[in-house]
Design an enzyme around this catalytic site. Structure first.
Site, short mmCIF file in Angstrom:
data_model
loop_
_atom_site.label_atom_id
_atom_site.label_comp_id
_atom_site.label_asym_id
_atom_site.label_seq_id
_atom_site.Cartn_x
_atom_site.Cartn_y
_atom_site.Cartn_z
N GLU A 86 -1.72 0.98 -6.09
CA GLU A 86 -1.00 0.00 -5.28
C GLU A 86 0.16 -0.56 -6.10
OE1 GLU A 86 -2.31 -4.05 -2.91
OE2 GLU A 86 -3.64 -2.30 -2.86
N LYS A 101 0.83 -1.20 0.00
CA LYS A 101 0.00 0.00 0.00
C LYS A 101 0.88 1.26 0.00
CE LYS A 101 -4.07 -2.12 0.52
NZ LYS A 101 -3.63 -3.51 0.49
N LYS A 135 -8.88 2.04 3.64
CA LYS A 135 -8.35 0.67 3.58
C LYS A 135 -7.27 0.45 4.64
CE LYS A 135 -7.03 1.43 -0.74
NZ LYS A 135 -6.41 1.28 -2.09
N ARG A 153 -10.00 -5.68 -13.55
CA ARG A 153 -10.86 -6.42 -12.63
C ARG A 153 -12.06 -5.53 -12.31
NH1 ARG A 153 -5.90 -7.07 -8.76
NH2 ARG A 153 -5.82 -4.93 -9.50
N ASN A 208 2.24 -4.07 -6.07
CA ASN A 208 2.29 -5.42 -5.52
C ASN A 208 3.64 -6.05 -5.82
OD1 ASN A 208 -0.77 -6.19 -4.75
ND2 ASN A 208 -0.73 -4.84 -6.53
#
Length: 320
Positions: free
Chosen positions: A285, A129, A164, A229, A287
């Site tokens: 983000e 994050k 979040k 997504r 990853n």
């Protein structure tokens, strides 16, 4: 080459969509030897080296939904990680204390001569994050804080926000608060725990309706297709784990701009594989622990992501 995959239990692999399985299948196709262990099996003893009890895998050629006999395994016993050609760290999040300790053991293995991808130090230095804070030119208005008052002020300014936790995965613990502020207090109690836990707050991006795009970057270069997504059924989360629909599409000019700016920087730090999450034109983000979506992109576009990754892995090993 002898390739060791440090991964989740093999019995949990969903071979119809698992990216680590796609890597293994491509590596086996090229004649590489497949080895596997779990991070819990890593250990070090004074006078020795970081080792694990390894399995040698042979793929059966079976894969797909519900298939569990996709491999056979031979126990090899204790093997030092420095004695294999490459260690591919594919343990899924969460990045908890045990994951943290595993990166230190892998770092010790590196000092003993092991080649580890992604770099253990880089895994620690790039929390998924918070890593976006290094690239503020690409992100939406964002706040990281433990202060509920700061969050309320941010909401008053932005009017529509996403909250979040910093240690979430798969869309866990993500909340949207609209202009009316409904349930903001309750959400803060849940996530912030009266100032005990730091959270991230971002302006809501309506472009999420068109998908939260996963852009894979391999050795600093973007894969030419991403997986959008798309949230389903009134959800604000596009994560596949939260029921999002994955649609592969070519990366946009903006996607490429972001990937080509960030990718080489991260590759130079030992991050061979990175997954960038982009909504609209904003990076949300980075990853680095176990980026996925290989099979979805390959199945829908024909671009072999696993082949691109294994080629990069071979080159990285040859250059060490």
């Amino acid at each position: 080459m002898k390739l060791l995959f440090v991964a989740d239990p093999l019995a949990t692999f969903k071979t119809h969509k698992d990216s680590t399985f796609a890597m293994m299948r491509e590596a086996a196709r090229r004649g590489h030897e497949l080895l596997a262990c779990e991070s819990a099996q890593l250990h070090w003893r004074q006078g020795g080296r970081v080792s694990a009890r390894l399995l040698r895998l042979t793929l059966t050629g079976r894969s797909g939904y519900g298939v569990d006999d996709w491999y056979t395994a031979e126990a090899l016993g204790e093997t030092a990680l420095a004695d294999v050609d490459a260690v591919v760290m594919r343990k899924d999040p969460p990045f908890d204390s045990e994951y943290f300790y595993a990166t230190h053991l892998l770092g010790r293995a590196e000092a003993e001569g092991a080649r580890v991808f992604n770099s253990p130090r880089a895994l620690r230095d790039h929390p998924e994050k918070l890593a976006i804070l290094e690239f503020p030119q690409f992100i939406a208005p964002t706040l990281v804080t433990r202060s509920a008052d700061d969050v309320r002020a941010f909401h008053a300014e932005q009017r529509d926000i996403i909250l979040k936790p910093l240690d979430g995965m798969g869309g866990m613990g993500i909340f949207r608060v609209r202009d009316d502020g409904l349930n903001l207090g309750a959400i803060l109690e849940s996530l912030n725990r009266d100032g005990a836990e730091t959270i991230m707050v971002q302006r809501y991006l309506p472009e999420i309706a068109d998908g939260d795009k996963r852009i894979l970057v391999i050795d600093g270069q973007p894969v030419p297709f991403c997986l959008a997504r798309i949230p389903q059924g009134g959800e604000v989360r596009g994560n596949l784990a939260a029921g999002g629909k994955g649609v592969a599409r070519p990366i946009s000019a903006r996607d490429r701009e972001i990937a080509e700016a960030i990718g080489p920087v991260l590759a130079a730090r030992g991050l061979l594989l990175v997954g960038l999450d982009v909504i609209g034109s904003c990076l949300t983000e980075i990853n680095v622990t176990s980026p996925t979506c290989f099979q979805e992109i390959t199945d829908q576009t024909g671009h072999d992501v696993a082949a691109q990754f294994i080629t990069a892995l071979e080159a990285a090993c040859a250059s060490h």
